[in-house]
Design an enzyme around this catalytic site. Structure first.
Site, PDB file in Angstrom:
ATOM      1  CB  SER A  18      -0.962   0.006   1.186  1.00 38.82           C
ATOM      2  OG  SER A  18      -1.894  -1.027   1.019  1.00 38.82           O
ATOM      3  CE  LYS A  67      -8.321  -6.366   5.841  1.00 38.97           C
ATOM      4  NZ  LYS A  67      -8.711  -6.905   4.542  1.00 38.97           N
ATOM      5  CG  ASN A  91     -10.442  -2.134   3.393  1.00 39.37           C
ATOM      6  OD1 ASN A  91     -11.361  -1.327   3.464  1.00 39.37           O
ATOM      7  ND2 ASN A  91      -9.918  -2.524   2.244  1.00 39.37           N
ATOM      8  CG  ASP A 107     -10.719  -5.942   1.389  1.00 40.81           C
ATOM      9  OD1 ASP A 107      -9.796  -5.394   0.754  1.00 40.81           O
ATOM     10  OD2 ASP A 107     -10.614  -6.294   2.576  1.00 40.81           O
ATOM     11  N   GLY A 132     -12.694 -21.630  -1.213  1.00 37.77           N
ATOM     12  CA  GLY A 132     -12.147 -20.969  -0.029  1.00 37.77           C
ATOM     13  C   GLY A 132     -13.281 -20.251   0.685  1.00 37.77           C
ATOM     14  N   GLY A 134     -12.429 -18.129   3.746  1.00 34.73           N
ATOM     15  CA  GLY A 134     -11.806 -17.297   4.776  1.00 34.73           C
ATOM     16  C   GLY A 134     -12.220 -15.832   4.606  1.00 34.73           C
ATOM     17  N   GLY A 135     -11.361 -14.934   5.071  1.00 34.57           N
ATOM     18  CA  GLY A 135     -11.686 -13.505   5.054  1.00 34.57           C
ATOM     19  C   GLY A 135     -11.947 -12.964   3.657  1.00 34.57           C
ATOM     20  CG  LEU A 225      -9.767 -13.665  -4.471  1.00 30.55           C
ATOM     21  CD1 LEU A 225     -10.264 -13.494  -3.039  1.00 30.55           C
ATOM     22  CD2 LEU A 225     -10.322 -12.554  -5.312  1.00 30.55           C
TER      23      LEU A 225
END
Ligand code: NAP
Length: 285
Positions: A18, A67, A91, A107, A132, A134-135, A225
């Site tokens: 970032s 987060k 985020n 996101d 998947g 997850g987050g 991703l």
């Protein structure tokens, strides 16, 4: 005017891309600002957030592991946008004019913008298969919401798929989402228009594709991703079959671009940001 201060808050946060992307954006937009890193351990999070304005910070990105805790803090002491509230994770943070913190999650919108711009795919009325849970998968699925006709989710960790389905069911039409046994994915993948890889498979050198090549069918679009390499084995397999496939670089870019737009109220210089991201990836890799 004094330089404005922005940054990414995480722990650890040293490898974040970032700063390169956002510093390039501020420079291109002619904004006198510096974007740094704030490595804050969980026990120091509340103190850090409560002193944000005093520190002169005009905006933050928030990453692992903060987060959810940041969402909880700002829920009590500021305001959340509707998607951050629905997802349960933030985020992006911006102090409001009264000094109270406003929090967002870019996101989901970042994924969506990349899906439309990079993959030329509109998910409304289509079937989407997400590998998947997850987050990252949660952000994708919760942003897709009631748009797709069907959403299939599959993960080796059954507890996580069950939790994701429950989360989705709390907000959307539960008949649209189904859990798929990872050993029996073929039929539902065959009925899907889009495959999203939301597992970490593909991040490491030599990682195989998480999906057997024979299971990729004509007309399927592939969104991986994973963003830390120009192509994963999944993207390579799909491209060999002449399917339209992209990595997650676009999601990373647009979540940052939307954060920039929230902080500054100005359009993000996405071309410059993308170039900076690619350069930073080369350096980090
Ligand atoms: P995560 O929380 O670890 O979730 C990944 C899930 O995938 C885990 O439940 C994992 O199970 C499961 N999994 C692993 N191998 C699998 C397989 N073969 N089949 C089915 N499920 C499998 O990770 P995350 O934070 O969601 O991130 C996932 C990926 O998205 C990472 O590559 C990350 O870099 C990427 N990402 C990209 C962006 C972007 O902007 N492009 C943003 C966020 C994340 P186990 O834990 O049991 O292994």
């Amino acid at each position: 005017m004094t330089k404005m201060i922005y940054g990414v808050l995480g722990h650890p946060v040293g490898h974040s891309l970032s700063p390169a992307m956002q510093n390039a954006a501020f420079k291109a937009a002619g904004i006198d600002a510096e974007y740094g890193v704030y490595d804050v351990a969980p026990e120091g999070l509340e103190d850090f957030l409560s002193n944000l304005s005093r520190k002169g910070i005009s905006g933050l990105n928030v990453t692992i592991p903060h987060k959810i805790k940041t969402k909880e803090y700002i829920e009590q002491n500021g305001s959340l946008d509707s998607f951050a509230r629905k997802l349960g994770a933030v985020n992006t943070v911006k102090p409001g004019p009264d000094g109270k913190l406003c929090a967002f999650n870019t996101d989901g919108p970042g994924f969506y913008r990349s899906l439309v711009e990079d993959l030329k795919f509109e998910p409304e009325g289509k079937s989407v298969f997400v590998l998947g849970s997850g987050g990252a998968a949660t952000a994708v699925v919760m942003y897709l919401g009631n748009g797709p006709k069907r959403i299939f989710i599959s993960d080796v960790d059954e507890e996580k798929t069950t939790a994701l389905k429950k989360h989705y069911d709390g907000y959307y039409d539960r008949s649209r989402i189904s859990i798929v046994d990872p050993m029996k994915m073929e039929k539902d993948l065959d009925a899907s228009d889009l495959l999203v890889n939301a597992t970490p498979i593909g991040m490491k050198d030599g990682d195989p594709s998480p999906i057997v090549k024979d299971m990729l069918h004509k007309g399927l679009r592939v969104y991986d991703l994973v963003y830390n390499r120009p192509a994963t084995e999944l993207v390579r397999d799909a491209t060999r079959l002449k399917l339209h496939a992209v990595t997650g670089l676009g999601m990373l870019l647009y979540q940052g671009a939307i954060a920039f737009e929230i902080w500054t109220g100005r359009p993000a210089p996405v071309t410059v940001m993308k170039k900076a991201l690619k350069e930073a990836l080369k350096v980090n890799g």
